[in-house]
Motif scaffolding. Structure first.
Motif, PDB file in Angstrom:
ATOM      1  N   GLY A  85       4.589  44.812 -14.276  1.00 29.68           N
ATOM      2  CA  GLY A  85       4.209  45.284 -15.472  1.00 29.68           C
ATOM      3  C   GLY A  85       4.521  46.837 -15.341  1.00 29.68           C
ATOM      4  N   MET A  86       4.989  47.227 -16.548  1.00 29.34           N
ATOM      5  CA  MET A  86       5.379  48.754 -16.816  1.00 29.34           C
ATOM      6  C   MET A  86       4.475  49.132 -17.945  1.00 29.34           C
ATOM      7  N   ILE A  87       3.399  50.038 -17.928  1.00 36.02           N
ATOM      8  CA  ILE A  87       2.466  50.446 -18.908  1.00 36.02           C
ATOM      9  C   ILE A  87       2.881  51.880 -19.180  1.00 36.02           C
ATOM     10  N   TYR A  88       2.827  52.220 -20.387  1.00 37.41           N
ATOM     11  CA  TYR A  88       3.187  53.574 -20.972  1.00 37.41           C
ATOM     12  C   TYR A  88       2.863  54.031 -22.249  1.00 37.41           C
ATOM     13  N   ILE A  90       8.355  43.649 -16.909  1.00 37.99           N
ATOM     14  CA  ILE A  90       7.896  43.156 -18.214  1.00 37.99           C
ATOM     15  C   ILE A  90       7.160  44.531 -18.788  1.00 37.99           C
ATOM     16  N   VAL A  91       7.312  44.971 -19.726  1.00 36.06           N
ATOM     17  CA  VAL A  91       6.956  46.318 -20.278  1.00 36.06           C
ATOM     18  C   VAL A  91       5.652  46.192 -21.332  1.00 36.06           C
ATOM     19  N   HIS A  92       4.781  47.195 -21.327  1.00 36.41           N
ATOM     20  CA  HIS A  92       3.634  47.120 -22.300  1.00 36.41           C
ATOM     21  C   HIS A  92       3.357  48.263 -22.850  1.00 36.41           C
ATOM     22  N   PRO A  93       3.974  48.728 -23.905  1.00 35.95           N
ATOM     23  CA  PRO A  93       3.628  50.017 -24.638  1.00 35.95           C
ATOM     24  C   PRO A  93       1.921  50.183 -25.094  1.00 35.95           C
ATOM     25  N   CYS A  94       1.682  51.157 -24.978  1.00 37.31           N
ATOM     26  CA  CYS A  94       0.033  51.150 -25.540  1.00 37.31           C
ATOM     27  C   CYS A  94      -0.274  52.773 -26.254  1.00 37.31           C
ATOM     28  N   ASP A  95      -1.403  52.531 -26.962  1.00 42.26           N
ATOM     29  CA  ASP A  95      -1.666  54.001 -27.418  1.00 42.26           C
ATOM     30  C   ASP A  95      -2.858  54.268 -26.802  1.00 42.26           C
ATOM     31  N   SER A  96      -2.988  55.293 -25.931  1.00 47.53           N
ATOM     32  CA  SER A  96      -3.930  55.599 -24.958  1.00 47.53           C
ATOM     33  C   SER A  96      -5.077  56.262 -25.631  1.00 47.53           C
ATOM     34  N   VAL A 123      -4.832  46.398 -21.972  1.00 47.30           N
ATOM     35  CA  VAL A 123      -4.166  46.529 -20.766  1.00 47.30           C
ATOM     36  C   VAL A 123      -4.628  45.255 -19.851  1.00 47.30           C
ATOM     37  N   ARG A 124      -5.976  45.235 -20.004  1.00 48.11           N
ATOM     38  CA  ARG A 124      -6.701  44.341 -18.963  1.00 48.11           C
ATOM     39  C   ARG A 124      -6.372  42.829 -19.527  1.00 48.11           C
ATOM     40  N   ARG A 125      -6.133  42.506 -20.752  1.00 49.95           N
ATOM     41  CA  ARG A 125      -5.728  41.234 -21.195  1.00 49.95           C
ATOM     42  C   ARG A 125      -4.192  40.891 -20.911  1.00 49.95           C
ATOM     43  N   PHE A 126      -3.303  42.070 -21.018  1.00 48.32           N
ATOM     44  CA  PHE A 126      -2.028  41.985 -20.732  1.00 48.32           C
ATOM     45  C   PHE A 126      -1.901  41.679 -19.167  1.00 48.32           C
ATOM     46  N   VAL A 127      -2.653  42.351 -18.290  1.00 51.43           N
ATOM     47  CA  VAL A 127      -2.580  41.940 -16.769  1.00 51.43           C
ATOM     48  C   VAL A 127      -3.004  40.534 -16.511  1.00 51.43           C
ATOM     49  N   LEU A 138       2.356  52.646 -13.579  1.00 53.70           N
ATOM     50  CA  LEU A 138       1.628  53.530 -14.509  1.00 53.70           C
ATOM     51  C   LEU A 138       2.457  54.764 -14.718  1.00 53.70           C
ATOM     52  N   VAL A 139       2.900  54.931 -16.130  1.00 55.47           N
ATOM     53  CA  VAL A 139       3.750  55.912 -16.333  1.00 55.47           C
ATOM     54  C   VAL A 139       2.987  57.138 -17.210  1.00 55.47           C
ATOM     55  N   PRO A 140       3.181  58.281 -16.731  1.00 57.55           N
ATOM     56  CA  PRO A 140       2.402  59.371 -17.620  1.00 57.55           C
ATOM     57  C   PRO A 140       2.562  59.256 -19.231  1.00 57.55           C
ATOM     58  N   ARG A 141       1.471  59.187 -19.852  1.00 56.71           N
ATOM     59  CA  ARG A 141       0.158  59.655 -19.496  1.00 56.71           C
ATOM     60  C   ARG A 141      -0.906  58.741 -19.117  1.00 56.71           C
ATOM     61  N   VAL A 142      -0.537  57.314 -19.175  1.00 59.79           N
ATOM     62  CA  VAL A 142      -1.715  56.434 -18.791  1.00 59.79           C
ATOM     63  C   VAL A 142      -1.853  56.644 -17.297  1.00 59.79           C
TER      64      VAL A 142
END
Length: 349
Positions: free
Chosen positions: A80-83, A110-116, A125-129, A139-143
């Motif tokens: 996963g890639m979370i950003y 598999i990518v997962h954009p989010c609003d931190s 993110v927990r549900r996604f994982v 984990l990409v900045p800023r997350v």
């Protein structure tokens, strides 16, 4: 077992739909278990059988399903890639780097954009994982700077690799980009050109990268006896529009700066827009420096002097960390920034 079909017959039979593992087994005249062993490079398959199955898979364009493989092996083949990052080019380059590392590994991204800024983003993110049963997470900045997120992944037993401006975790979980050094190099360069009336457009105050770049820049100037007054420090959002807004304020000052350091190339492009509208020539009347060395830097005119950080290599390193069998290498991975001098800077008028 039925005899294997010819390539032409196999393609004709599968025309209009994707091949499945059952199709490969039937067309190759072997069991589904044998095909699975070939896919997972088991040594229990005869060389001639392996070659026959692999040839057929290539000819019909069969791609193994990583989710199905995960079920068979009781582990996931998904990274996963979370950003949460406003700079699209940065995210694309990180993805390219990750795909470089994952190529031929059997893993998929598999990518997962989010609003931190959303109060429930960590639960998301927990549900996604958990839903994807991920092997690991980039984990990409800023997350990547959020310790609560890292703690949650640790609690789940999910591997993670953090990309950040400074070391925030143990070596086997970090790729450090040393943003402070990049800011300091810009300060040294502008000072050697003779600039003393300087300004900076920072990234968002909540980003560690913005803090490190600005502290590196301001600290290096201070060591040379140069102070930046508060009115010449403007906070941007790492976006073109925020660069425009900040530049309008800075260039409207009674004593406008002779040089502006921008926290990324997008904001530097915003400075170019305002300078053109105001009739301010770059670099004759205003020097501009960016950060990232994105493709935009060479598309501006004059081409932008900027700090290069190899973003693609950063993504490759982070993904490679998740593929390591050992999680205790003790070696901290780094990507060092350096200034790329082009035509957007000159001595003050």
């Amino acid at each position: 077992m039925p005899r294997p079909r010819g390539t032409h017959d196999a393609r004709a039979e599968l025309r209009g739909r994707a091949a499945t593992i059952n199709d490969i087994a039937r067309l190759a005249g072997v069991s589904k278990k044998t095909v699975s062993r070939v896919i997972n490079q088991s040594p229990l398959v005869r060389a001639d059988t392996r070659e026959k199955v692999e040839t057929l898979m290539r000819e019909v364009g069969y791609v193994p399903d990583p989710m199905a493989r995960g079920l068979a092996f009781r582990r996931s083949f998904l990274i996963g890639m979370i950003y949460d990052n406003p700079t699209a080019q940065y995210i694309v380059d990180i993805q390219y780097g990750a795909l470089d590392a994952l190529r031929d590994s059997g893993f998929e991204l598999i990518v997962h954009p989010c609003d931190s800024r959303s109060p429930g983003y960590i639960d998301g993110v927990r549900r996604f994982v958990q839903l994807q049963k991920l092997h690991g997470v980039m984990l990409v900045p800023r997350v990547s700077e959020d310790q609560a997120l890292a703690d949650m992944l640790d609690e789940l037993g999910c591997r993670y690799a953090r990309i950040a401006a400074v070391a925030l975790d143990s070596p086997e979980r970090m790729v450090v980009t040393h943003d402070r050094d990049g800011g300091a190099e810009v300060a040294d360069y502008l000072q050697t050109l003779g600039h003393r009336e300087l300004a900076m457009i920072t990234g968002p105050a909540t980003y560690r990268s913005a803090m490190e770049r600005s502290e590196g820049f301001i600290g290096a100037l201070r060591r040379r006896g140069i102070e930046i007054p508060p009115e010449r420090l403007a906070e941007g959002g790492y976006t073109f529009e925020s660069g425009v807004a900040a530049a309008e304020r800075l260039l409207a000052l009674p004593a406008p700066p002779t040089a502006i350091f921008c926290g990324n190339d997008e904001m530097a492009a915003g400075v170019y827009r305002v300078a053109v509208r105001a009739g301010v020539r770059i670099p004759q009347q205003l020097s501009v420096v960016g950060y990232d060395d994105s493709p935009l830097a060479t598309r501006l005119w004059p081409p932008l002097t900027t700090v290069r950080r190899d973003t693609r290599d950063t993504g490759r390193m982070a993904a490679a960390l998740l593929l390591q069998n050992s999680t205790a290498s003790g070696v901290r991975l780094s990507v060092r920034p350096h200034l790329v001098v082009r035509d957007s800077c000159g001595p003050p008028a």
